[in-house]
Design a protein around this motif. Structure first.
Motif, short mmCIF file in Angstrom:
data_model
loop_
_atom_site.label_atom_id
_atom_site.label_comp_id
_atom_site.label_asym_id
_atom_site.label_seq_id
_atom_site.Cartn_x
_atom_site.Cartn_y
_atom_site.Cartn_z
N PRO A 71 46.55 55.44 64.80
CA PRO A 71 45.35 54.59 64.70
C PRO A 71 44.80 54.53 63.28
CG PRO A 71 45.23 55.97 66.65
CD PRO A 71 46.40 56.46 65.84
N THR A 72 44.80 55.69 62.60
CA THR A 72 44.45 55.75 61.18
C THR A 72 45.41 56.71 60.50
OG1 THR A 72 42.90 57.62 61.28
CG2 THR A 72 42.01 55.45 61.77
N GLN A 73 45.66 56.47 59.21
CA GLN A 73 46.55 57.36 58.48
C GLN A 73 46.24 57.27 57.00
OE1 GLN A 73 50.75 55.68 58.26
NE2 GLN A 73 49.83 54.26 59.73
N GLY A 74 46.57 58.33 56.27
CA GLY A 74 46.37 58.35 54.84
C GLY A 74 47.47 57.61 54.10
N SER A 75 47.35 57.59 52.78
CA SER A 75 48.32 56.92 51.92
C SER A 75 48.90 57.91 50.93
CB SER A 75 47.66 55.76 51.17
OG SER A 75 48.50 55.29 50.14
N LEU A 76 50.21 57.87 50.75
CA LEU A 76 50.86 58.74 49.78
C LEU A 76 50.57 58.33 48.35
CD1 LEU A 76 54.32 59.20 51.53
CD2 LEU A 76 52.62 60.98 51.15
N THR A 77 50.15 57.10 48.14
CA THR A 77 49.90 56.61 46.78
C THR A 77 48.43 56.63 46.41
OG1 THR A 77 49.75 54.31 47.56
CG2 THR A 77 51.92 55.12 46.89
N ALA A 78 47.53 56.89 47.35
CA ALA A 78 46.10 56.82 47.08
C ALA A 78 45.64 57.99 46.22
CB ALA A 78 45.31 56.80 48.38
N SER A 79 44.61 57.74 45.42
CA SER A 79 44.02 58.79 44.58
C SER A 79 42.63 59.17 45.06
CB SER A 79 43.96 58.33 43.12
OG SER A 79 43.23 57.13 43.00
N GLU A 80 42.31 58.81 46.29
CA GLU A 80 41.06 59.19 46.94
C GLU A 80 41.29 59.15 48.44
OE1 GLU A 80 37.73 56.60 46.53
OE2 GLU A 80 38.94 54.79 46.64
N PRO A 81 40.38 59.71 49.26
CA PRO A 81 40.55 59.66 50.71
C PRO A 81 40.60 58.22 51.21
CG PRO A 81 38.92 61.31 50.12
CD PRO A 81 39.23 60.55 48.87
N SER A 122 56.81 38.36 50.69
CA SER A 122 56.72 36.95 50.99
C SER A 122 58.00 36.23 50.60
CB SER A 122 55.53 36.34 50.26
OG SER A 122 54.33 36.91 50.70
N GLY A 123 58.91 36.05 51.57
CA GLY A 123 60.11 35.28 51.31
C GLY A 123 60.95 35.88 50.21
N ASP A 124 61.43 35.00 49.28
CA ASP A 124 62.32 35.45 48.21
C ASP A 124 61.59 35.50 46.89
OD1 ASP A 124 61.90 32.79 47.97
OD2 ASP A 124 64.00 32.21 47.72
N LEU A 125 60.44 36.18 46.85
CA LEU A 125 59.58 36.13 45.68
C LEU A 125 59.95 37.13 44.60
CD1 LEU A 125 56.17 35.64 47.43
CD2 LEU A 125 57.57 33.94 46.30
N GLY A 126 60.86 38.01 44.86
CA GLY A 126 61.26 38.95 43.82
C GLY A 126 60.15 39.91 43.44
N ALA A 127 59.51 39.67 42.31
CA ALA A 127 58.55 40.62 41.75
C ALA A 127 57.15 40.49 42.31
CB ALA A 127 58.51 40.47 40.23
N VAL A 128 56.89 39.49 43.14
CA VAL A 128 55.52 39.23 43.60
C VAL A 128 55.43 39.45 45.09
CG1 VAL A 128 53.71 37.51 43.75
CG2 VAL A 128 55.18 37.57 41.76
N GLN A 129 54.31 40.06 45.55
CA GLN A 129 54.08 40.28 46.97
C GLN A 129 52.96 39.40 47.47
OE1 GLN A 129 53.52 44.53 47.45
NE2 GLN A 129 55.57 44.69 48.26
N SER A 130 52.71 39.46 48.77
CA SER A 130 51.68 38.63 49.37
C SER A 130 50.30 39.04 48.90
CB SER A 130 51.76 38.73 50.90
OG SER A 130 51.36 40.00 51.32
N THR A 131 49.32 38.21 49.25
CA THR A 131 47.98 38.38 48.70
C THR A 131 47.11 39.32 49.51
OG1 THR A 131 47.25 36.42 49.91
CG2 THR A 131 47.99 36.11 47.65
N ALA A 132 47.56 39.83 50.60
CA ALA A 132 46.78 40.83 51.32
C ALA A 132 46.76 42.09 50.48
CB ALA A 132 47.38 41.11 52.69
N THR A 133 45.59 42.44 49.93
CA THR A 133 45.54 43.44 48.87
C THR A 133 45.25 44.84 49.36
OG1 THR A 133 43.21 42.92 48.51
CG2 THR A 133 44.83 41.76 47.16
N SER A 134 45.16 45.09 50.66
CA SER A 134 44.95 46.45 51.13
C SER A 134 46.21 47.27 50.91
CB SER A 134 44.56 46.43 52.60
OG SER A 134 43.39 45.71 52.79
N ASP A 135 46.03 48.58 50.81
CA ASP A 135 47.11 49.50 50.50
C ASP A 135 48.09 49.58 51.65
OD1 ASP A 135 48.64 51.85 50.02
OD2 ASP A 135 47.05 52.61 48.74
N SER A 136 49.37 49.65 51.34
CA SER A 136 50.36 49.95 52.36
C SER A 136 50.34 51.44 52.65
CB SER A 136 51.76 49.54 51.86
OG SER A 136 52.17 50.38 50.82
N THR A 137 51.15 51.85 53.58
CA THR A 137 51.14 53.26 53.95
C THR A 137 51.72 54.14 52.86
OG1 THR A 137 53.29 53.04 55.02
CG2 THR A 137 51.34 52.73 56.40
#
Length: 702
Positions: free
Chosen positions: A45-55, A14-29
């Motif tokens: 259409p669907t894909q897994g996440s490299l950072t997830a600890s579950e399916p 979100s813009g020039d926020l530095g350490a903070v990201q937007s409020t959409a809390t779903s996982d990125s890829t």
């Protein structure tokens, strides 16, 4: 369809926020990959996440915009995911989803969140898919199949989480309009305004949108009219703080069907539902819902003393007036206390308001990251049900029940992500669940007596995950977690609900292991799961009323995989495949609405101004009720979508998109679900797949 800048992955800075990201809390890829369209992660259409600890299966805005109908709800969008099946008998978004199953877990046994906020009905934690949100204000969906780590909050912490995220305001200003027309006289119109980055207002940006839709529906005389307006503002407060305001309002009128018998389907066709005869209990003027909802939150993200803090204070409301003929399937003759030929019916109200807060804090501490937080919510609900005379404009005959109930949920948690050598991260955690329910009723449901009951259920839930980042493109995980679901309100529908006699909550032990690999050319995930389920509650609908029963212990287990391969020249191949088992321990019978297998196969093209997809989804054999009753055969539905975007058709128009969607290309209309049973003769009622539908859409930015 609406916004000019839909991100390929729906966690956006979100813009020039530095350490903070937007409020959409779903996982990125979680990918170290390119964002260009000609890659597997962008087209998947669907894909897994490299950072997830579950399916986890991530569905981004690209799929929502280009491969789903403009009337779609979140339930229509996520049915492409592995182990997911959905029954939408009136067409995409044109009726509440009748069965959305994840690994065989039913609605109410998994969480649905919006921007990280859990929501649901007070009585059984189910959700109304046509209420609150539309495809136009959804930025993406992540389907977590499992109880997650300690930080995964919600009413049902074992069946998974459907994490819906809102769209992000774009960095550039745009005014977008949309129009769509299709089968069953279905119209969608709407407009969205993105302010872009407002430098004079401290780099604030906002998006506001309105959508109107109307349709006659795939089922006979089961129409729908819907209006939705939403607003989202993101305002940086310095370099390390982001304020988010969100509001959503939804108004809907929809006719309701309770399903059709096999004889009715054979005689009148798969679209048989309501009629236009005022002397019939199946008259469309006697079978309808009026629903108004709202959803608002204030979010604040900041960095303070090395802690990353995230807090959302929220409220949502649901106000529902429902009307039905006493027996739309014709087994109960007409006649009321007001007249021998008058049409009998029912009228109900279900109104609730929830307030709550979601908080999390994390800090780098020693060789890892400490995370703690919690969720607290209170919901108050009024419900009543009465018999009425439909002929006399719903004149009251008899009050069946009236009640006020509340619940208070508190879920604090703490976990520590301990970073070990060789890319390993070990995360132990613990969550405490406290659930307090109360009921006050002068005329209680089922018992017909006055009631004043309350009870609190508590449970400590441990979790342990091991995640390995093998290299920048490959990860693996191993997880154990306990799950919990407090009893349904129906445990109070008795003459004397003593504290000692309260049933045990639904509980699970979840074991999962899996892996994800992701590059520009290929994204692939696979996992194995085993779930030991105690006190599994099932439900059956009889005469429009839901009856719950305890099926005892059950075991859920299976294998899941999904992959997208970018073949070149704009083409990608997509597929997912699951083998699922959900059986009672005592009898070996299948749990209801638990398909033995799901699969999807398709091809996607995205290059230059052209986008296209041809995707088939298969749902395997299942049973509609306990005891291996009402077998439902496997079925496959194929959808075709194509779109062409003209960058600048005129000097005052840009990004003009012309799209065509054909759902159920091969017009498969077989039975795909059990709707319940009639009250008079206990005759099975069924849902069918809606027939072929064509939707044409035009959108443009100004």
């Amino acid at each position: 369809m609406f916004t000019a800048a839909a991100p390929a992955a729906f966690a956006q800075s979100s813009g020039d926020l530095g350490a903070v990201q937007s409020t959409a809390t779903s996982d990125s890829t979680g990918a170290a990959t390119s964002t260009k369209a000609q890659t597997a992660p962008a087209q998947a259409p669907t894909q897994g996440s490299l950072t997830a600890s579950e399916p986890k299966s991530i569905i981004n805005k690209n799929y929502i915009q280009n491969s789903t109908a403009p009337t779609s709800n979140y339930s229509d969008i996520l049915q492409i995911a592995p182990s997911v099946s959905s029954v939408n008998p009136n067409g995409p978004g044109l009726m509440e989803t009748q069965s959305l199953s994840i690994r065989g877990f039913q609605d109410g046994q998994y969480n649905v969140t919006f921007d990280g906020i859990p929501f649901g009905d007070s009585n059984d934690f189910t959700h109304h898919s046509t209420s609150f949100f539309t495809a136009q204000n959804i930025g993406g969906i992540a389907v977590d199949r499992g109880s997650g780590d300690a930080s995964q909050i919600g009413f049902a912490t074992f069946g998974g989480t459907v994490a819906v995220s809102s769209i992000e305001p774009s960095l550039t200003p745009a005014f977008s309009v949309l129009g769509s027309y299709g089968s069953w006289n279905t119209w969608v119109t709407g407009a969205t305004l993105n302010t872009g980055d407002l430098e004079k207002w401290g780099d604030a940006r906002a998006v506001v949108g309105y959508t109107h839709s109307s349709s006659d529906g795939a089922l006979d005389n089961v129409g729908q009219r819907r209006d939705n307006v939403f607003f989202k503002l993101e305002k940086p407060l310095g370099n390390d703080t982001l304020l988010t305001l969100y509001a959503d309002y939804n108004k809907i009128f929809q006719n309701t069907s309770v399903g059709a018998t096999a004889a009715q389907i054979r005689r009148y066709g798969s679209s048989f539902a309501l009629n236009g005869d005022p002397t019939s209990q199946a008259y469309s003027g006697y079978n309808f819902d009026r629903i108004n909802t709202d959803f608002e939150y204030i979010g604040l993200q900041t960095v303070l003393g090395g802690w990353k803090l995230d807090n959302k204070l929220y409220t949502y409301g649901y106000y529902h007036d429902g009307f039905n003929g006493m027996d739309p399937n014709g087994e109960t003759p007409n006649g009321t206390s007001f007249g021998a030929d008058n049409v009998p019916g029912t009228q109900m109200a279900n109104n609730y308001r929830a307030f709550g807060d979601v908080f999390s804090a994390e800090k780098e501490l020693g060789p890892g990251t400490l995370k703690l937080g919690g969720w607290i919510t209170h919901q108050s609900n009024f419900r009543d049900n009465m018999n009425v005379d439909d002929t006399l404009n719903f004149a009251l005959q008899q009050m069946n029940y009236t009640m006020n109930d509340t619940f208070l949920t508190f879920e604090p948690y703490v976990q520590y992500a301990w970073k070990l050598p060789y890319g390993l991260t070990l995360t132990p955690g613990v969550k405490f669940v406290s659930f307090s329910r109360s009921l006050n009723s002068p005329l209680n449901q089922k018992s017909g007596e006055a009631a004043d009951f309350s009870h609190t259920w508590t449970k400590v839930l441990p979790s342990l995950t091991l995640h390995e980042q093998i290299d920048p493109h490959w990860s693996a995980y191993l997880q154990y977690a306990q799950g919990f679901l407090a009893p349904n309100l129906n445990v109070f529908y008795v003459p004397n609900a003593s504290v000692s006699g309260q049933p045990s909550p639904e509980q699970t032990d979840n074991y999962q292991l899996g892996t994800t690999y992701k590059t520009d050319r290929l994204t692939v995930s696979a996992d194995l799961y085993y779930i030991n389920f105690r006190n599994a509650v099932t439900s059956t609908t009889v005469g429009g009323n839901t009856v719950f029963s305890n099926a005892g212990g059950a075991v859920y287990k299976g294998f899941e995989t999904e992959a997208t391969f970018y073949a070149g020249y704009g083409f990608s191949l997509y597929g997912n495949l699951t083998f699922n088992s959900a059986k009672q321990k005592s009898t070996g019978d299948w749990m209801p609405n638990a398909p033995s297998q799901t699969a999807a196969l398709g091809v996607i093209y995205d290059r230059g101004p052209v986008h296209g997809s041809l995707i088939s989804k298969f749902v395997g054999h299942q049973y509609g009720d306990t005891g291996n009753q009402q077998p439902i055969g496997g079925f496959m539905v194929t959808n075709l979508a194509a779109a062409y975007t003209i960058k600048s058709p005129t000097t005052w128009m840009r990004n003009t998109r012309i799209g065509l969607e054909i759902d159920n290309l091969f017009n498969r209309t077989s039975i795909d679900g059990l709707a319940g049973y009639t009250a008079q003769d206990n005759t099975p009622l069924y849902w069918t797949i809606p027939g072929r539908a064509v939707f044409a859409t035009v959108s443009t930015d100004f």
